[in-house]
Design a protein around this motif. Structure first.
Motif, mmCIF file in Angstrom:
data_model
loop_
_atom_site.group_PDB
_atom_site.id
_atom_site.type_symbol
_atom_site.label_atom_id
_atom_site.label_comp_id
_atom_site.label_asym_id
_atom_site.label_seq_id
_atom_site.Cartn_x
_atom_site.Cartn_y
_atom_site.Cartn_z
ATOM 1 N N ASP A 46 0.819 -1.218 0.000
ATOM 2 C CA ASP A 46 0.000 0.000 0.000
ATOM 3 C C ASP A 46 0.851 1.266 0.000
ATOM 4 N N ASN A 47 1.848 1.286 -0.883
ATOM 5 C CA ASN A 47 2.626 2.496 -1.118
ATOM 6 C C ASN A 47 2.416 2.928 -2.572
ATOM 7 N N ALA A 48 3.210 3.900 -3.014
ATOM 8 C CA ALA A 48 2.974 4.467 -4.348
ATOM 9 C C ALA A 48 3.814 3.837 -5.444
ATOM 10 N N PHE A 49 4.704 2.897 -5.110
ATOM 11 C CA PHE A 49 5.539 2.302 -6.147
ATOM 12 C C PHE A 49 4.890 1.049 -6.736
ATOM 13 N N GLU A 50 5.354 0.666 -7.916
ATOM 14 C CA GLU A 50 4.861 -0.530 -8.568
ATOM 15 C C GLU A 50 5.689 -1.730 -8.131
ATOM 16 N N THR A 51 5.187 -2.903 -8.392
ATOM 17 C CA THR A 51 5.868 -4.141 -7.985
ATOM 18 C C THR A 51 7.272 -4.228 -8.566
ATOM 19 N N ILE A 52 7.457 -3.734 -9.786
ATOM 20 C CA ILE A 52 8.773 -3.813 -10.432
ATOM 21 C C ILE A 52 9.820 -3.001 -9.670
ATOM 22 N N VAL A 53 9.373 -1.896 -9.048
ATOM 23 C CA VAL A 53 10.301 -1.088 -8.249
ATOM 24 C C VAL A 53 10.798 -1.888 -7.062
ATOM 25 N N LEU A 54 9.894 -2.612 -6.437
ATOM 26 C CA LEU A 54 10.266 -3.439 -5.294
ATOM 27 C C LEU A 54 11.209 -4.543 -5.716
#
Length: 208
Positions: free
Chosen positions: A192-200
């Motif tokens: 539940d943050n603003a980044f997409e899964t690819i960023v993680l």
């Protein structure tokens, strides 16, 4: 504090009127609007180890709280706290969750014995880089705030086992997060943050 207030001290399994030589003060749900000054009277400042002021209407933690030199456990959750300038450096567990803090109180960075810190459900937008100075910290909960960036230093905190940063406004993760794979961390919450899964995924991939 009137006689009708829920003002009592709990030492082990016994409850008694506030007095001297007590180790645990339980003022949970006592309808308090301020921290009672009598906590520092009659030697309590040298004996109180556990202080529960949760579920009240307190808006500020008074500066004299640092006089509670034996305090190890402080629960100030579920209040209206927006000001916290001083704290006892003896604290081991500190709960400031569900308050109205708009900034990370700098005085927390002086509590070098902290093992657990919760500031969940406030309005904090920045975590100071000095957080890495809390070298004994095992659990950090800053979920449900307005944090946009994670200081890279968090990845190098040697004792950190639990990091909860879910429900914030984080868009990117520092490259140093790769170091978390080999750290003592076993719980990481970033949902539940603003980044997409690819960023993680990129934050934890091995460097080429």
């Amino acid at each position: 504090i009137t006689a009708g207030d829920k003002t009592h001290i709990q030492t082990n399994t016994q409850k008694q009127t506030m007095g001297c030589s007590t180790s645990s003060v339980d003022l949970n749900g006592a309808f308090l609007e301020e921290v009672p000054g009598r906590l520092t009277r009659c030697g309590n400042n040298r004996t109180v180890q556990i202080l529960n002021l949760s579920d009240n209407f307190i808006s500020r933690i008074p500066d004299w709280i640092e006089q509670l030199s034996a305090l190890t456990h402080g629960n100030f959750s579920r209040n209206k706290i927006n000001t916290c300038n001083k704290l006892p450096t003896s604290l081991v567990i500190l709960d400031l969750s569900m308050n109205e803090l708009s900034a990370f109180p700098p005085c927390i960075l002086q509590c070098h014995s902290l093992l657990s810190l919760s500031q969940a459900s406030n309005a904090i937008s920045v975590i100071p880089t000095g957080i890495s100075g809390l070298k004994l910290l095992k659990s950090l909960d800053v979920s449900s705030n307005r944090i946009r960036e994670i200081p890279p230093e968090i990845a190098f905190m040697p004792c950190l086992e639990e990091l909860k940063m879910n429900k914030n406004l984080i868009r990117t993760l520092p490259a140093s997060f790769r170091e978390l794979r080999s750290s003592s961390l076993h719980l990481l919450q970033l949902d539940d943050n603003a980044f997409e899964t690819i960023v993680l995924a990129k934050a934890f991939e091995k460097p080429v």
